[in-house]
Every structure is written in C-alpha cells, then in structure tokens.
Design a protein around this motif. Structure first.
Motif, PDB file in Angstrom:
ATOM      1  N   UNK A 176       0.816  -1.213   0.000  1.00  0.00           N
ATOM      2  CA  UNK A 176       0.000   0.000   0.000  1.00  0.00           C
ATOM      3  C   UNK A 176       0.851   1.266   0.000  1.00  0.00           C
ATOM      4  N   UNK A 177       2.140   1.150  -0.365  1.00  0.00           N
ATOM      5  CA  UNK A 177       3.057   2.285  -0.266  1.00  0.00           C
ATOM      6  C   UNK A 177       2.589   3.481  -1.091  1.00  0.00           C
ATOM      7  N   UNK A 178       2.106   3.244  -2.304  1.00  0.00           N
ATOM      8  CA  UNK A 178       1.675   4.360  -3.151  1.00  0.00           C
ATOM      9  C   UNK A 178       0.446   5.048  -2.570  1.00  0.00           C
ATOM     10  N   UNK A 179      -0.429   4.289  -1.929  1.00  0.00           N
ATOM     11  CA  UNK A 179      -1.620   4.889  -1.323  1.00  0.00           C
ATOM     12  C   UNK A 179      -1.237   5.780  -0.147  1.00  0.00           C
ATOM     13  N   UNK A 180      -0.196   5.386   0.582  1.00  0.00           N
ATOM     14  CA  UNK A 180       0.303   6.220   1.676  1.00  0.00           C
ATOM     15  C   UNK A 180       1.042   7.438   1.124  1.00  0.00           C
ATOM     16  N   UNK A 181       1.907   7.218   0.138  1.00  0.00           N
ATOM     17  CA  UNK A 181       2.717   8.322  -0.382  1.00  0.00           C
ATOM     18  C   UNK A 181       1.845   9.405  -1.015  1.00  0.00           C
ATOM     19  N   UNK A 182       0.737   9.031  -1.651  1.00  0.00           N
ATOM     20  CA  UNK A 182      -0.098  10.033  -2.330  1.00  0.00           C
ATOM     21  C   UNK A 182      -0.680  11.034  -1.336  1.00  0.00           C
ATOM     22  N   UNK A 183      -0.732  10.687  -0.058  1.00  0.00           N
ATOM     23  CA  UNK A 183      -1.238  11.611   0.950  1.00  0.00           C
ATOM     24  C   UNK A 183      -0.265  12.760   1.214  1.00  0.00           C
ATOM     25  N   UNK A 184       0.957  12.675   0.680  1.00  0.00           N
ATOM     26  CA  UNK A 184       1.905  13.787   0.809  1.00  0.00           C
ATOM     27  C   UNK A 184       1.661  14.856  -0.255  1.00  0.00           C
ATOM     28  N   UNK A 185       0.738  14.586  -1.197  1.00  0.00           N
ATOM     29  CA  UNK A 185       0.374  15.636  -2.141  1.00  0.00           C
ATOM     30  C   UNK A 185       0.233  15.223  -3.588  1.00  0.00           C
ATOM     31  N   UNK A 186       0.897  14.136  -4.027  1.00  0.00           N
ATOM     32  CA  UNK A 186       0.844  13.735  -5.435  1.00  0.00           C
ATOM     33  C   UNK A 186      -0.311  12.763  -5.630  1.00  0.00           C
ATOM     34  N   UNK A 187      -1.455  13.268  -6.126  1.00  0.00           N
ATOM     35  CA  UNK A 187      -2.654  12.446  -6.303  1.00  0.00           C
ATOM     36  C   UNK A 187      -2.801  11.935  -7.741  1.00  0.00           C
ATOM     37  N   UNK A 188      -1.711  11.884  -8.488  1.00  0.00           N
ATOM     38  CA  UNK A 188      -1.759  11.366  -9.853  1.00  0.00           C
ATOM     39  C   UNK A 188      -2.375   9.966  -9.835  1.00  0.00           C
ATOM     40  N   UNK A 189      -3.480   9.742 -10.585  1.00  0.00           N
ATOM     41  CA  UNK A 189      -4.138   8.428 -10.550  1.00  0.00           C
ATOM     42  C   UNK A 189      -3.292   7.295 -11.119  1.00  0.00           C
ATOM     43  N   UNK A 190      -2.186   7.617 -11.775  1.00  0.00           N
ATOM     44  CA  UNK A 190      -1.278   6.573 -12.247  1.00  0.00           C
ATOM     45  C   UNK A 190      -0.817   5.678 -11.101  1.00  0.00           C
ATOM     46  N   UNK A 191      -0.866   6.208  -9.876  1.00  0.00           N
ATOM     47  CA  UNK A 191      -0.359   5.481  -8.719  1.00  0.00           C
ATOM     48  C   UNK A 191      -1.462   4.872  -7.853  1.00  0.00           C
ATOM     49  N   UNK A 192      -2.718   4.987  -8.313  1.00  0.00           N
ATOM     50  CA  UNK A 192      -3.811   4.461  -7.500  1.00  0.00           C
ATOM     51  C   UNK A 192      -4.955   3.859  -8.310  1.00  0.00           C
ATOM     52  N   UNK A 193      -5.166   4.320  -9.525  1.00  0.00           N
ATOM     53  CA  UNK A 193      -6.315   3.917 -10.329  1.00  0.00           C
ATOM     54  C   UNK A 193      -5.891   2.865 -11.362  1.00  0.00           C
ATOM     55  N   UNK A 194      -6.351   1.608 -11.225  1.00  0.00           N
ATOM     56  CA  UNK A 194      -5.935   0.562 -12.177  1.00  0.00           C
ATOM     57  C   UNK A 194      -6.291   0.888 -13.622  1.00  0.00           C
ATOM     58  N   UNK A 195      -7.457   1.512 -13.855  1.00  0.00           N
ATOM     59  CA  UNK A 195      -7.868   1.830 -15.229  1.00  0.00           C
ATOM     60  C   UNK A 195      -6.943   2.870 -15.842  1.00  0.00           C
ATOM     61  N   UNK A 196      -6.596   3.895 -15.071  1.00  0.00           N
ATOM     62  CA  UNK A 196      -5.698   4.941 -15.566  1.00  0.00           C
ATOM     63  C   UNK A 196      -4.321   4.342 -15.847  1.00  0.00           C
ATOM     64  N   UNK A 197      -3.817   3.497 -14.934  1.00  0.00           N
ATOM     65  CA  UNK A 197      -2.507   2.870 -15.128  1.00  0.00           C
ATOM     66  C   UNK A 197      -2.498   1.990 -16.374  1.00  0.00           C
ATOM     67  N   UNK A 198      -3.594   1.282 -16.610  1.00  0.00           N
ATOM     68  CA  UNK A 198      -3.673   0.408 -17.787  1.00  0.00           C
ATOM     69  C   UNK A 198      -3.602   1.219 -19.073  1.00  0.00           C
ATOM     70  N   UNK A 199      -4.223   2.407 -19.094  1.00  0.00           N
ATOM     71  CA  UNK A 199      -4.147   3.251 -20.287  1.00  0.00           C
ATOM     72  C   UNK A 199      -2.727   3.707 -20.558  1.00  0.00           C
ATOM     73  N   UNK A 200      -1.901   3.772 -19.509  1.00  0.00           N
ATOM     74  CA  UNK A 200      -0.498   4.129 -19.677  1.00  0.00           C
ATOM     75  C   UNK A 200       0.396   2.935 -19.975  1.00  0.00           C
ATOM     76  N   UNK A 201      -0.197   1.726 -20.066  1.00  0.00           N
ATOM     77  CA  UNK A 201       0.565   0.532 -20.413  1.00  0.00           C
ATOM     78  C   UNK A 201       1.124  -0.227 -19.220  1.00  0.00           C
TER      79      UNK A 201
END
Length: 291
Positions: A176-201
């Motif tokens: 769950x490291x990315x879910x914790x790290x995103x609370x420091x300010x970077x809410x880019x869905x590439x690090x939390x949203x499977x659909x968004x990550x899949x679109x990026x390959x």
C-alpha cells in the motif's frame, strides 16, 4: 501532439506553501522511515522523543515545490507522462514546520524524436526571512509529445567506480506504499487507479518515482551522514524503470575521491536500475569529516 517549445521561460508563482510537523512526519513514514525498525529513525518519525530533535528527510523539499504541478507546456497525453529525472540542492536542513514562497519556471524542452522531456526549476524561499531553502530541477518525460524540431539535450557524464560499493542496503516497500505516499500531495491516478494505469501501459498502479527517490535519500542520509539530514547538500538521479508497490529496493553507493561526492544507484531485486546515474553531495560533519 507535440508540446510547445515557446513555453520555455514560462513561470508559475510565486505561491505560498505551508507545512506542519505532522506533514514532515507523514512524509518520513511515506518513504519508509521506521518501517524496518520503529525505534531506529525517531528523528524522522517523532517530534517528542526524549533527547531527540525532529529532522526532515531532505527530499521533502521536492514535494513542497510540487503543489501547482507542471506549468502549461502545451498538449500531451497525461497517461504517458512520467517523472524522468530529479535534482535538488539544499542550503541546509529543512525546518520541521514552516512556510515558503514557491516559484516554478520552465527552463528547457528537449525533443527526443517521438517523445519530449520538459525541465522545470523550482525555488523555495522561506517566508519571513527570504532565505533560499532549496532549488529543485525536475525532468518530465512526455511520451508522444516530441517531433517539434527542438534540441535533443545532453546529460552530464557519469560512471560508477570499478569496485564494490561502500554502502549496500536492501529495503522493502509495502503493497500500500503508493496509497500512503499520495497523501503527501501527489494524487496522480497513475499510482492508485488501475484503469488509468492500464491506459499508460502498466499492469497495475506504479509507485511514485519520488517515493523511490525519498527512500534512497533517507537511506543515504542514514548510511553516509550518520542520520544528520543537514549534511545532504544535493542529490540527483534518473528514473529508469517503474517500481511496483511491494517491490524491494537495493541502494548501493560509492564514495568518490574526497568523500564529499557520492555516486549511487538504486535497483530492484532483479538488479535492474530504477533510479540511476545518481550523485549526492555531502557537507562535512561536526568533526570536519564527511563520513
């Protein structure tokens, strides 16, 4: 669609960012402090331990400057935008709580043929004192945004010493490291949203590159500077492979001649570089030495 090279010189800010002791503590936890031994890094993870003064993991400076994101450089596919390189220069230890004025400027846009790299420089100036806290240089890789006929750019020379490293530390990230790290300010869905990550390959959301950068900075402070965050003067590195939450990181470092400069490389457990071409600058310790 290519980005717009005329955006070089575009400036965002200044804006004011504020942080508390809690923010500094959360960042430390988000980059693994106390993960292997909760009692080993109390200066980073607590503010009220007897005989321990709170310190800030130096790479928090980069996070503080990311509030407004990338300035407008034209159109590009956000699913193909990844962190390429990061450099920071600090004038001293960051305060555990404070306010700073932040300004970000587009300094270079490199044409890599099909792709582009956009460079920005961010300064953090302490509110009230006008003291420069940090200067951060960031390279963003924008897939499919090249082909505008600009300069390709170049990188400084870098070569590891031909010998065993002076430091070798293996650390584990958590699932769950990315879910914790995103609370420091970077809410880019590439690090939390499977659909968004899949679109990026990507097969699943990946870990923030700056989380790997923070893990590495923390380990190097502990191993090279005796846990004294104020001795880390600068750090740069290139992100070369994605890291998945839960992966192990292996940090190796080689002291250069004079010991004030250190080369490093962070790999995954398979030995593949994930943060490469690393260089750290160290200030002398209280005894005048750099170790």
């Amino acid at each position: 669609m290519p980005v717009d090279p005329s955006r070089v010189g575009t400036t965002v800010g200044p804006w004011t960012v504020g942080w508390t002791e809690r923010d500094s503590l959360l960042y430390a936890l988000a980059v693994g402090a106390g993960q292997q031994d909760p009692l080993a890094e109390l200066a980073f993870t607590t503010e009220n331990s007897e005989g321990v003064t709170q310190q800030v993991v130096p790479s928090f400076a980069v996070v503080l400057g990311f509030g407004k994101g990338l300035p407008d450089v034209g159109e590009y596919d956000p699913t193909r935008a990844v962190h390429a390189e990061q450099e920071m220069v600090l004038t001293g230890p960051l305060p555990a709580a404070g306010q700073a004025r932040v300004t970000t400027t587009v300094t270079d846009i490199w044409d890599k043929g099909r792709d582009a790299i956009v460079w920005t420089e961010t300064t953090l100036v302490e509110a009230g004192s006008d003291r420069l806290l940090a200067r951060c240089r960031t390279g963003a890789f924008l897939g499919g945004a090249g082909g505008f006929g600009g300069e390709r750019g170049s990188s400084p020379s870098w070569e590891l010493p031909d010998r065993a490293p002076d430091v070798e530390v293996t650390v584990s990230t958590r699932p769950e490291q990315a879910l914790l790290y995103r609370l420091t300010g970077d809410r880019n869905p590439l690090h939390s949203d499977p659909a968004f990550a899949a679109r990026g390959g990507f097969p699943r959301p990946i870990l923030h590159g700056l989380c790997t950068y923070g893990y590495t900075a923390r380990i190097l402070v502990n191993e090279l500077a005796g846990g004294d965050a104020g001795r880390l003067a600068s750090m740069r590195g290139r992100f070369t492979r994605p890291v998945l939450p839960g992966d192990d990181l292996v940090i190796r470092a080689w002291r250069a001649e004079g010991d004030s400069e250190v080369f490093f490389r962070t790999t995954n457990s398979a030995g593949e570089p994930v943060l490469d071409r690393g260089v750290v600058g160290l200030r002398p310790g209280a005894d005048g030495g750099s170790r």
